[in-house]
Design an enzyme around this catalytic site. Structure first.
Site, PDB file in Angstrom:
ATOM      1  N   SER A 162       0.844  -1.194   0.000  1.00  0.00           N
ATOM      2  CA  SER A 162       0.000   0.000   0.000  1.00  0.00           C
ATOM      3  C   SER A 162       0.877   1.240   0.000  1.00  0.00           C
ATOM      4  O   SER A 162       2.027   1.217   0.458  1.00  0.00           O
ATOM      5  CB  SER A 162      -0.888   0.026   1.251  1.00  0.00           C
ATOM      6  OG  SER A 162      -0.122   0.363   2.399  1.00  0.00           O
ATOM      7  N   ASP A 163       0.347   2.333  -0.524  1.00  0.00           N
ATOM      8  CA  ASP A 163       0.987   3.614  -0.265  1.00  0.00           C
ATOM      9  C   ASP A 163       0.885   3.867   1.236  1.00  0.00           C
ATOM     10  O   ASP A 163       0.004   3.331   1.912  1.00  0.00           O
ATOM     11  CB  ASP A 163       0.316   4.733  -1.067  1.00  0.00           C
ATOM     12  CG  ASP A 163       1.243   5.913  -1.310  1.00  0.00           C
ATOM     13  OD1 ASP A 163       2.245   6.051  -0.576  1.00  0.00           O
ATOM     14  OD2 ASP A 163       0.969   6.706  -2.226  1.00  0.00           O
ATOM     15  N   TRP A 164       1.766   4.685   1.761  1.00  0.00           N
ATOM     16  CA  TRP A 164       1.856   4.846   3.222  1.00  0.00           C
ATOM     17  C   TRP A 164       0.573   5.471   3.772  1.00  0.00           C
ATOM     18  O   TRP A 164       0.235   6.613   3.466  1.00  0.00           O
ATOM     19  CB  TRP A 164       3.083   5.681   3.565  1.00  0.00           C
ATOM     20  CG  TRP A 164       4.297   4.843   3.856  1.00  0.00           C
ATOM     21  CD1 TRP A 164       5.075   4.921   4.980  1.00  0.00           C
ATOM     22  CD2 TRP A 164       4.888   3.811   3.050  1.00  0.00           C
ATOM     23  NE1 TRP A 164       6.086   3.984   4.915  1.00  0.00           N
ATOM     24  CE2 TRP A 164       6.000   3.289   3.750  1.00  0.00           C
ATOM     25  CE3 TRP A 164       4.565   3.243   1.816  1.00  0.00           C
ATOM     26  CZ2 TRP A 164       6.795   2.257   3.262  1.00  0.00           C
ATOM     27  CZ3 TRP A 164       5.351   2.215   1.318  1.00  0.00           C
ATOM     28  CH2 TRP A 164       6.435   1.733   2.028  1.00  0.00           C
ATOM     29  N   GLY A 205      -2.303   4.150   2.996  1.00  0.00           N
ATOM     30  CA  GLY A 205      -3.317   3.909   1.977  1.00  0.00           C
ATOM     31  C   GLY A 205      -4.076   2.608   2.145  1.00  0.00           C
ATOM     32  O   GLY A 205      -4.856   2.228   1.270  1.00  0.00           O
TER      33      GLY A 205
END
Length: 802
Positions: free
Chosen positions: A227-229, A231
């Site tokens: 995941s994006d941080w 996200g």
């Protein structure tokens, strides 16, 4: 499964722990079985933080080489160069015990105002995909894992963690996924980062169609999804649908969600085992088990950065052959950027450079009759009479002025979109005044994305270096003095005015829904189809020499032509293949990039080059069958120096299917000014989701902090006003406050995702009760849930199932 022997040794708690980070940057290790992997930012250079970590580039990181940004490198159209840069970034990562580079970024540049365009390759998915695939091959040749991002349809920074990209299926597949498809299939990436946003109502990080059906089943991806941080929306749904790693670490809270879901039957343990197996495979094949530490030759790294910057410079104007600059001419250098260069963007990609050149330091090494420097303007300030007068006086003594200008740092940043395509007013005013002197003016631009140029007719030359990294100053001097003949070509179209951008007034979307009304007509696909005049077309770039094309020959497999360097200087040309179908029964742009070839030719030399066709050349995505098809009939093949400068043309009859005529007349016939909501809804294929209209309404976990302006609680609305004022104040200072930008666009759920277990979802829900008007009840629940969470943090163990 590949690693059943390891999985059988893991408890449920250990398997659950592997699905989220150990901390901000590392995966969970299992004593005696699995090492941790370290993930670090690195789209254009390694950013491994030391000491306290954050995901916004705020705290110090290890010294590294800053290579040109993706938007710069894409102007080279040079796959070998991208692979070389990737390899050198991978080597630095390996030397720093970093296993995963979080890059490259390759989202399609849907709109020139996207604040993160400097980190992306192109408005064209084919060019983006080819550049990304090359970068990935280079990074992974060192054993370091590449993680291209942000998958997918991530086109704006405003509300980036809670924006829903509403896009029709053809545009999704042809414009926003083709770039990733090429990157995955040709680059063989072992990692990929999901985007923050939703796509047609489903978060990217838990989107089964995206992560399982397309990425793994269709494209053959065999790596891991991170995941994006912050996200990770619903952790259980993410794991179920193909996401492997939620970052950053959430202490025990993330793993406990997985354990509870398995025990309750919400998540099958066999599915968890699949995710664990897929992640383990990447870990065991990464450098995490390697003791090899390569020795970095920093001078060689800088030389590669210089080569990359040099080969990416774009010559935009060269009236009366003002360039290259003759050593007999008196040359002055004007502009703050010459002394304090703008060489990279702001945010998570910020590199702490081991060295950074500036023009005033390197000019002595070049054959220029350099007579002096004037600052001319000051970043983030209004025009200053004294600075302008000093610059004008120096210009009057000069034959040629090298005027260094561009976009200030505040104009381009992760977390915020641009409000204008204009350069700072003080710089534009300076250009106008210097142009009134007798000196020839060569503008040297530093910016990561499109700018308007109302001053273009008043200067003789323009060189664009984009954001050129550690060695951009000497690279540009190589071009200015003629040591290198510029070969770069624009990866994006430059409109004359932002008013020319299709649906530009609707970007960025301020509410929850971002409607992609333009569909396939992104960038040159729109401008060329609508015959809109542009400042510079896609693929544009001049040279100090000239190239002629001839003898086109088309077969079923490829197109061949002869290219000759008809000038007096050795140089490189980028030959571009565009394909169109004028009688198509489908909505189609007039032409689309389907191939390119960069060729070096000595003066007078000629060469026959071949551009092969591939599976992307004639295809379209059939929304009835949900699969790729080829429309039967005659196709036009265009060979050009850019999308508007078509030198040769041929046609080819291609076998395929005969689709039904598209019923949406305005899209089919390119009646762009008539397109309306009903047209887009018909293209989308179902009713469009609508924004809430009420001034005040109840907020939930997925509303952003900025949505507190609609909160029922007066205190929450006051908090919003304070944050908004602080943000405006920081912007006026000229430097983006990344912490404030992140908080402003952050959904409430991310408070739990980004605090390493200090806050859990029950506490977030308690906060929302307060925000929604029940202050006492919410405060009481917050206190009790805080105590409960503290107890969990102290007592929970993940090493055993119990």
């Amino acid at each position: 499964m590949k690693h059943r022997n390891i999985i059988n040794q893991l408890s449920l708690g250990q398997k659950a722990a592997l699905m989220s980070g150990k901390n901000i940057w590392e995966t969970q290790d299992i004593d005696g079985l699995l090492p941790a992997m370290f993930l670090a930012d690195g789209p254009h250079g390694l950013r491994k933080q030391v000491g306290s970590g954050d995901h916004l580039g705020l705290n110090a990181s290890e010294l590294a080489t800053c290579f040109p940004t993706a938007a710069t490198l894409a102007n080279s159209w040079d796959e070998e160069l991208l692979e070389k840069v990737g390899m050198h970034i991978g080597q630095e990562a390996k030397a720093s015990n970093v296993q995963v580079i979080l890059g490259p970024g390759l989202n399609t540049k849907r709109n020139p105002k996207c604040g993160r365009n400097f980190e992306y390759y192109s408005e064209d998915p084919y060019l983006s995909g080819k550049m990304a695939a090359a970068s990935i091959r280079g990074i992974q040749s060192t054993g370091t894992v590449a993680s291209p991002k942000h998958f997918a349809v991530n086109s704006q920074e405003n509300r980036r963690m809670a924006s829903d990209s509403i896009v029709d299926e053809r545009a999704l597949r042809e414009i926003y996924l083709t770039n990733f498809e090429i990157a995955i299939k040709e680059g063989k990436s072992k990692g990929i980062m999901s985007a923050y946003n939703l796509i047609n109502g489903v978060y990217a990080n838990e989107n089964k169609e995206l992560l399982q059906d397309i990425l793994r089943d269709e494209w053959g991806f065999d790596g891991f999804v991170v995941s994006d941080w912050g996200g990770d929306n619903d952790h259980v749904e993410g794991v179920r649908n193909g996401s492997h790693l939620a970052m950053p670490g959430q202490s025990v809270n993330g793993p406990l969600e997985i354990i509870e879901a398995v025990r309750s039957g919400q998540l099958a343990e066999t599915v968890l085992d699949e995710r664990v197996d897929e992640l383990i495979d990447v870990i065991l094949n990464s450098t995490a088990l390697s003791d090899e530490v390569p020795e970095i030759d920093w001078n060689k790294q800088l030389e590669v950065a210089r080569e990359a910057a040099k080969r990416s410079v774009v010559l935009l104007k060269n009236e009366a052959s003002v360039l290259p600059v003759n050593s007999s001419k008196k040359v002055s250098i004007i502009g703050e950027f010459a002394k304090t260069p703008r060489y990279q963007g702001a945010g998570s990609s910020v590199v702490n450079p081991i060295k950074i050149e500036n023009t005033l330091e390197v000019v002595k090494d070049f054959p220029l009759n350099f007579i002096g420097y004037a600052k001319g303007y000051e970043r983030g300030k209004a025009a200053q009479t004294k600075l302008e007068e000093e610059a004008i006086d120096l210009a009057k003594q000069s034959d040629v002025v090298l005027l260094y200008v561009g976009l200030d740092e505040i104009f381009e940043s992760e977390g915020m979109d641009r409000t204008t395509l204009s350069m700072p007013e003080n710089q534009q005013q300076l250009i106008e005044k210097i142009a009134q002197t007798s000196a020839k003016v060569v503008v040297i631009l530093a910016a990561g994305s499109v700018i308007e140029m109302p001053w273009i007719d008043k200067v003789e030359g323009i060189l664009h270096g984009y954001l050129s990294g550690s060695a951009g100053a000497s690279a540009m001097m190589d071009v200015i003095t003629g040591k290198y003949n510029p070969s770069g070509k624009l990866n994006e179209t430059y409109p004359i005015s932002y008013n020319d951008v299709l649906f530009g007034e609707q970007f960025p979307a301020e509410g929850r829904y971002a409607y992609y009304r333009e569909s396939l007509y992104v960038g040159y696909r729109y401008y060329d189809s609508a015959k809109v005049a542009v400042q510079f077309p896609f693929g544009y770039g001049l040279s100090y020499t000239t190239f002629d094309y001839s003898l086109i020959e088309t077969t079923r497999e490829s197109i061949k032509l002869k290219v000759i360097n008809s000038g007096m200087i050795d140089g490189e040309e980028i030959v571009q293949l565009y394909v169109g179908k004028s009688d198509s029964r489908l909505m189609r742009p007039v032409k689309e990039l389907k191939g390119f070839k960069k060729v070096f030719l000595k003066a007078g030399e000629s060469q026959t080059i071949t551009i092969p066709f591939d599976d992307k050349t004639f295809r379209y995505f059939d929304t009835e069958k949900h699969e790729w098809e080829i429309e039967a009939g005659t196709y036009q093949l265009y060979i050009g120096s850019n999308s508007r400068d078509i030198r040769l043309q041929d046609q080819l009859d291609v076998n395929g299917v005969i689709p039904a005529i598209q019923s949406n007349d305005h899209y089919l016939n390119r009646h762009f000014q008539k397109l309306n909501t009903e047209d887009f809804e018909q293209l989308y294929g179902k009713p469009l989701p609508k924004e809430k209209q009420a001034e005040k309404y109840s907020l939930n976990r997925n509303h952003t902090i900025s949505d507190m302006k609609h909160a029922k609680n007066l205190l929450a609305r006051l908090v919003y006003k304070v944050i908004d004022k602080l943000l405006i104040r920081s912007q006026k200072k000229g430097t983006p406050d990344l912490n404030l930008l992140f908080i402003y666009n952050m959904p409430f759920r991310a408070i739990a995702k980004m605090t390493n277990g200090m806050v859990d979802m029950k506490m977030v829900d308690s906060m929302l009760i307060m925000v929604n008007g029940q202050t006492i009840k919410g405060c009481s629940k917050l206190i009790s849930n805080f105590i409960a969470n503290r107890k969990v943090q102290k007592t929970a163990t993940l090493t055993q199932e119990e």
